[in-house]
Write an enzyme that holds these catalytic residues in place. Structure first.
Site, PDB file in Angstrom:
ATOM      1  N   LYS A   5      -3.482   9.788   6.837  1.00 31.93           N
ATOM      2  CA  LYS A   5      -4.905  10.102   6.679  1.00 31.93           C
ATOM      3  C   LYS A   5      -5.767   9.130   7.478  1.00 31.93           C
ATOM      4  CE  LYS A   5      -7.214   8.545   2.970  1.00 31.93           C
ATOM      5  NZ  LYS A   5      -8.492   7.837   3.205  1.00 31.93           N
ATOM      6  N   ASN A   6      -5.466   7.845   7.366  1.00 35.68           N
ATOM      7  CA  ASN A   6      -6.332   6.840   7.995  1.00 35.68           C
ATOM      8  C   ASN A   6      -6.177   6.778   9.515  1.00 35.68           C
ATOM      9  OD1 ASN A   6      -7.368   6.288   5.538  1.00 35.68           O
ATOM     10  ND2 ASN A   6      -6.474   4.228   5.332  1.00 35.68           N
ATOM     11  N   CYS A  21     -19.646   1.920  -2.942  1.00 43.50           N
ATOM     12  CA  CYS A  21     -18.361   2.590  -3.138  1.00 43.50           C
ATOM     13  C   CYS A  21     -17.706   1.941  -4.332  1.00 43.50           C
ATOM     14  CB  CYS A  21     -17.523   2.408  -1.889  1.00 43.50           C
ATOM     15  SG  CYS A  21     -15.832   2.892  -2.096  1.00 43.50           S
ATOM     16  N   ARG A  66     -18.782  -2.554   0.384  1.00 43.40           N
ATOM     17  CA  ARG A  66     -18.356  -1.989   1.672  1.00 43.40           C
ATOM     18  C   ARG A  66     -19.504  -1.745   2.649  1.00 43.40           C
ATOM     19  NH1 ARG A  66     -13.523   2.259   0.612  1.00 43.40           N
ATOM     20  NH2 ARG A  66     -12.915   1.638   2.691  1.00 43.40           N
ATOM     21  N   LEU A  92     -20.863  -4.832  10.408  1.00 44.06           N
ATOM     22  CA  LEU A  92     -20.029  -5.159  11.582  1.00 44.06           C
ATOM     23  C   LEU A  92     -20.048  -4.013  12.604  1.00 44.06           C
ATOM     24  CD1 LEU A  92     -16.996  -6.620   9.622  1.00 44.06           C
ATOM     25  CD2 LEU A  92     -18.709  -7.941  10.877  1.00 44.06           C
ATOM     26  N   ASP A 147      -4.389  -1.067   0.395  1.00 44.77           N
ATOM     27  CA  ASP A 147      -4.191   0.305  -0.084  1.00 44.77           C
ATOM     28  C   ASP A 147      -2.874   0.477  -0.845  1.00 44.77           C
ATOM     29  OD1 ASP A 147      -6.617   1.010   0.945  1.00 44.77           O
ATOM     30  OD2 ASP A 147      -5.842   2.168   2.628  1.00 44.77           O
ATOM     31  N   ARG A 173      -7.535  13.611  -2.081  1.00 45.74           N
ATOM     32  CA  ARG A 173      -8.146  13.096  -0.846  1.00 45.74           C
ATOM     33  C   ARG A 173      -7.095  12.456   0.055  1.00 45.74           C
ATOM     34  NH1 ARG A 173     -12.420   8.886  -1.627  1.00 45.74           N
ATOM     35  NH2 ARG A 173     -11.986   8.910   0.592  1.00 45.74           N
TER      36      ARG A 173
END
Ligand code: UD1
Length: 428
Positions: free
Chosen positions: A22-23, A125, A130, A134, A315, A407
């Site tokens: 996913k990422n 979040c 978050r 940056l 994660d 998700r």
């Protein structure tokens, strides 16, 4: 809202295909905004977040088409073709961005291709504040003028487009590195990103950009150099395997004392995870098909701190904690990336876990048994931690708010069923 019912105690065994990451998929999809030619992405997982990104890109002018049902012969994943002849709308609306924080990844590409972007602030979040400072500082270094107005980031490139620059990130950020990498690919001149994130998903994105015609050196290191080009073209790219999904199923094998082959798992991207799991007594072997993981001889406690890659991934923190709940002794797990990522602790405690949190560290004293309970989590990986605990617990665990899991885990219950788990999805 669906929930997952798990009757714990089954040893998982068999083979499970690891889906595309996913990422990696989300930034890869966003990269399609950079070119007017088609980008074909293979091995994309079927997930709600992928659909959300497709909606967002469609709103900006991308034609998204699915080519056939599957992309890899496993019945999971699919092939997507994304083509953006022109950016028709440079606003990423709140309505879509609030559904998924990674929507911020369109900011760099929109700015680079269209010269302007208006992206809703993702907002707070569940796993901490978050911020996106940056991302904004980096794009400002490339010459963008940035303003915040009515909950939106307004960014405008200078006349003649973004220009290369040296950007030093104050903190390692995956998303900021990705946004800058994409924007700098179409900037004039050379960009150097210092203190860049080194995650394998960034390398995957970089390789795809190179296939599209970008000139990038230093991928996978903390110094990435990008020589901007005026145009990017068509490419065909296979999304890397999901190292977090693979790690989660490795823990499913370990926590149930089972034996699972993770088909297509990429061990090279999982070194820190493999090291910690081995320290916990889990047996892991590289096999031609991927990784073979087995538990069974008790679980040893570990000391673990989450870190940017190549460290242990944040994660995987909740899933590791679930495993440590049943270890033979006390573990210390420190969350060094996000400030509020222990929401699963109280839920695990409701299942009989013995965990004390002090600041960023949790001391997990292993117990002999966990007991099934109705549980609820507020983020994706925390939910997986609870599902894993449920697989090992006595009795029935109900994981509510299954949409979090949807998700990020492609057809979770189907994969667990294949491995012999007693799970069912029911409408709550
Ligand atoms: C990505 C992953 C997410 C993972 C995280 C850390 C995606 C879609 N998501 O999120 O699953 O948990 O990396 O590995 O790939 N920060 C700032 N300012 C910024 C940006 C970040 O202070 O502008 C901070 C964050 O609050 C956090 C840390 O930097 O404390 C790391 O965040 P970052 O690497 O940016 O995470 P994401 O890219 O959002």
């Amino acid at each position: 809202m669906d929930k997952l019912i798990i009757r714990g105690g089954r040893r998982l065994s068999g083979k499970v295909p690891v889906s595309g990451a996913k990422n990696a998929a989300l930034p890869l999809m966003a990269a399609s905004l950079l070119a007017d030619a088609p980008l074909r992405l293979r091995n994309l997982p079927r997930l709600v977040d992928i659909a959300t990104m497709a909606d967002l890109l469609n709103h900006h002018g991308t034609a998204v088409t699915l080519e056939g049902a599957t992309g890899n012969g496993t019945g999971f994943g699919r092939v997507m073709r994304l083509e953006t002849p022109a950016i028709v709308d440079t606003t990423a609306p709140y309505d879509i961005v609030r559904r998924m924080r990674a929507s911020i990844l369109v900011l760099g590409p929109l700015l680079a291709r269209a010269g302007t972007a208006r992206v809703s602030l993702p907002g707070g979040c569940a796993i901490g504040t978050r911020p996106i400072d940056l991302h904004l500082k980096g794009l400002a270094a490339l010459g963008a003028e940035i303003a915040l107005e009515e909950g939106y980031v307004l960014a405008r490139a200078p006349r003649g487009g973004l220009r290369g620059a040296r950007v030093v990130l104050d903190k390692v950020s995956v998303g900021a590195t990705e946004n800058l990498l994409m924007a700098a690919s179409l900037a004039r001149g050379e960009t150097v990103i210092e203190n860049a994130a080194r995650e394998p998903e960034i390398v995957d994105l970089g390789r795809c950009l190179v296939a599209m015609g970008a000139r990038i050196e230093g991928l996978g290191t903390s110094r990435i150099e990008i020589a901007g080009v005026t145009r990017l073209g068509a490419a065909d790219h296979r999304t890397m395997a999901d190292r977090i999904e693979a790690g989660s199923y490795a823990i499913a094998a370990a926590i149930t004392g089972g034996r699972v082959t993770l088909l297509g798992a990429e061990a090279a991207a999982m070194e820190a995870q493999i090291e910690i799991l081995r320290a916990a007594g889990v047996k892991i072997a590289t096999v031609p098909e991927g990784l073979e993981v087995s538990g069974g001889d008790g679980i040893r406690p570990v000391t673990c701190t989450t870190q940017p890659y190549p460290g242990f991934p944040t994660d995987m923190q909740a899933q590791l904690m679930a495993l440590m709940c049943l270890a033979d002794g006390a573990s210390v797990i420190t969350e060094a990336i996000f400030e509020n990522r222990f929401m699963h602790v109280l839920e695990l405690a409701r299942m009989g876990a013995d965990i004390t949190v002090a600041g960023a560290s949790a001391t997990v004293r292993g117990v002999a048994r966990l007991a099934g309970a109705p549980v609820m989590a507020t983020d994706l990986r925390a939910s997986m931690g609870l599902a894993l605990a449920g697989l090992a617990a006595d009795g029935v665990t109900e994981v509510h708010r299954l949409y979090h899991l949807d998700r990020g885990y492609e057809r979770l219950e189907e994969k667990l069923l294949r491995l012999g788990a007693d799970v069912a999805r029911v409408a709550a």
